[in-house]
Motif scaffolding. Structure first.
Motif, mmCIF file in Angstrom:
data_model
loop_
_atom_site.group_PDB
_atom_site.id
_atom_site.type_symbol
_atom_site.label_atom_id
_atom_site.label_comp_id
_atom_site.label_asym_id
_atom_site.label_seq_id
_atom_site.Cartn_x
_atom_site.Cartn_y
_atom_site.Cartn_z
ATOM 1 N N GLN A 151 0.848 -1.297 0.118
ATOM 2 C CA GLN A 151 -0.075 0.213 0.003
ATOM 3 C C GLN A 151 0.629 1.456 -0.124
ATOM 4 O OE1 GLN A 151 -3.887 -1.793 2.074
ATOM 5 N NE2 GLN A 151 -3.177 0.091 3.190
ATOM 6 N N GLY A 152 2.030 1.135 0.679
ATOM 7 C CA GLY A 152 3.020 2.465 0.871
ATOM 8 C C GLY A 152 3.475 2.489 -0.533
ATOM 9 N N LEU A 153 3.857 1.502 -1.277
ATOM 10 C CA LEU A 153 4.464 1.452 -2.663
ATOM 11 C C LEU A 153 3.461 2.374 -3.662
ATOM 12 C CD1 LEU A 153 7.103 0.147 -4.284
ATOM 13 C CD2 LEU A 153 5.667 -1.509 -4.732
ATOM 14 N N MET A 154 2.152 2.116 -3.536
ATOM 15 C CA MET A 154 1.325 2.603 -4.486
ATOM 16 C C MET A 154 0.822 4.162 -4.358
ATOM 17 S SD MET A 154 0.987 0.396 -6.451
ATOM 18 C CE MET A 154 1.694 -1.412 -6.067
ATOM 19 N N LEU A 155 1.451 4.789 -2.960
ATOM 20 C CA LEU A 155 1.153 6.134 -2.903
ATOM 21 C C LEU A 155 2.585 7.172 -3.427
ATOM 22 C CD1 LEU A 155 0.444 5.828 1.014
ATOM 23 C CD2 LEU A 155 -1.114 6.606 -0.831
ATOM 24 N N HIS A 156 1.955 8.144 -3.785
ATOM 25 C CA HIS A 156 2.913 9.254 -4.344
ATOM 26 C C HIS A 156 3.750 9.679 -3.102
ATOM 27 C CE1 HIS A 156 4.781 12.554 -6.359
ATOM 28 N NE2 HIS A 156 4.441 11.821 -7.506
ATOM 29 N N PRO A 157 5.023 9.986 -3.174
ATOM 30 C CA PRO A 157 5.905 10.234 -2.121
ATOM 31 C C PRO A 157 5.350 11.878 -1.679
ATOM 32 C CG PRO A 157 7.377 9.763 -3.840
ATOM 33 C CD PRO A 157 6.117 9.484 -4.468
#
Ligand code: F2R
Ligand code: MG
Ligand code: MG
Length: 352
Positions: free
Chosen positions: A186-192
């Motif tokens: 889920q973290g990977l799919m968020l924009h920084p």
């Protein structure tokens, strides 16, 4: 969803996630087993994040040693060769036994080797009088899997379960690995530059954990203990008031900070989510540093909770948020970046 984020960004996120595991482990290891202290950990981080600070290199522990093996297995033999992974775990252990491995898991390595890998799942099933290990040793090493299988959720889950069961067969040990892997995903799919909405992030995790919980677990009354822990995280956010921040003691009493997966994986998820914003009495401008610093401040299994927190935060923010000063104090940074790049190349996201 993953394909929407461009490949340069994804490569940086692979590095961020793997560095998060490594640096949480290296920086947290000196505090493993301590009661926790904001003040001491603040001083430590201010020092190592200083431009000119010289201090002995912080060594990685079993968390990183086993993460390396999973990454190497995916790189050498994609999509997965579980017998090869069992051999890599054992090889790494016998090469450097003094990396602070859990007392139980070393018996698994010894048996795997003496049984000549005949049945790679048998030794783990025999642990703790046949109940299997509920330690966080499966979850702490899982980061390469949600990266590699970012575009194939079913394969991701299968790889998490089959790789965890080489050492941890207790439902709580396996489900801890699943929860940690999907939190990284889920973290990977968020924009920084965007923040995770804690409610949405936790609701999604609860929804996904429903598939794996609900059956009977020996000696545990609650059939869905991870979903209960995730609901406790929501409660901690709901009770927080501007002038009454939730204290570290409250967090530890509510979620735990121990070596068991149930009492450490949810804690890591909470640390990552809370550290997206400023935390009262914790000075760190950068959310990646803040998340690891906060996890270590809570005490207990600091290397592992910080490694798991760092891997979620690193997957979200990417390498750009990882402090160059802090990198200089950790063993194996250059090699971990190379592993992250090689993993990216062989993954679906690497454009092969
Ligand atoms: N081992 C440690 N830390 C101890 C101190 C290290 C010291 N600083 C040093 O340098 O030597 N840390 C590492 O272990 C944790 C991961 O452990 P893992 O891989 O899950 O191991 P294990 O042995 O399978 O489980 C850990 C302990 O949990 C209890 N336990 C698990 N399942 C149980 C069951 N079914 N019944 C009863 N007890 C169970 C046991 O006490 C196990 O030994 C990480 O923190 C890593 O950093
Ligand atoms: Mg360790
Ligand atoms: Mg630990």
């Amino acid at each position: 969803m993953a394909v929407l984020l461009d490949s340069v960004l994804m490569k940086a996120k692979f590095r961020g996630c793997m560095l998060g595991t490594l640096m949480g482990d290296c920086l947290g290891a000196p505090f493993e087993g301590d009661p926790g202290s904001r003040a001491i950990v603040q001083k430590y981080f201010d020092k190592i994040d200083g431009e000119y600070t010289k201090s002995p290199i912080k060594m990685y522990t079993d968390d990183t040693a086993m993460t390396k093996s999973i990454a190497k297995c995916l790189i050498d033999k994609p999509p997965f060769d579980y017998k090869y992974l069992a051999k890599l775990f054992v090889k790494e252990y016998f090469k450097e036994r003094r990396r602070g491995y859990g007392p139980g898991v070393t018996q698994v390595f010894n048996k795997l080797r003496s049984y000549k890998y005949e049945d790679i799942y048998k030794p783990a099933k025999e642990q703790f009088e046949g109940t299997g290990s509920y330690g966080n040793g499966g979850a702490m090493r899982i980061s390469p899997i949600p990266l590699f299988f970012a575009n194939n959720y079913d394969a991701l889950i299968e790889a998490v379960v089959k790789s965890t069961e080489i050492t941890h067969t207790h439902t709580l040990g396996v489900n801890g690995s699943i929860l940690q892997a999907i939190a990284i995903h889920q973290g990977l799919m968020l924009h920084p530059e965007e923040k995770a909405d804690y409610k949405v992030f936790i609701e999604k995790l609860i929804g996904k954990m429903k598939k794996f919980e609900g059956g009977e677990i020996k000696d545990i009354d609650d059939p869905s203990p991870y979903q209960s822990q995730l609901k406790r995280i929501q409660k901690l956010f709901e009770i927080e008031k501007p002038n009454e921040p939730v204290s570290d003691d409250e967090v530890v009493a509510c979620l735990g900070n121990s070596i068991s997966a149930l009492h450490s994986v949810p804690t890591a998820i909470y640390c990552y989510l809370r550290a997206q914003n400023d935390i009262p009495d914790l000075k760190a401008d950068n959310p990646f540093r803040r998340s690891i610093q906060y996890a270590i401040s809570l005490g207990g299994d600091t290397d592992t909770i910080a490694a798991m927190t760092g891997s979620i935060a690193g997957a979200h923010y990417g390498e750009r948020f990882v402090s160059e000063n802090m990198k200089k104090h950790c063993e194996f940074v250059k090699e971990m970046v190379e592993l992250a790049d090689d993993l990216f190349k062989v993954s679906d996201l690497g454009g092969k």
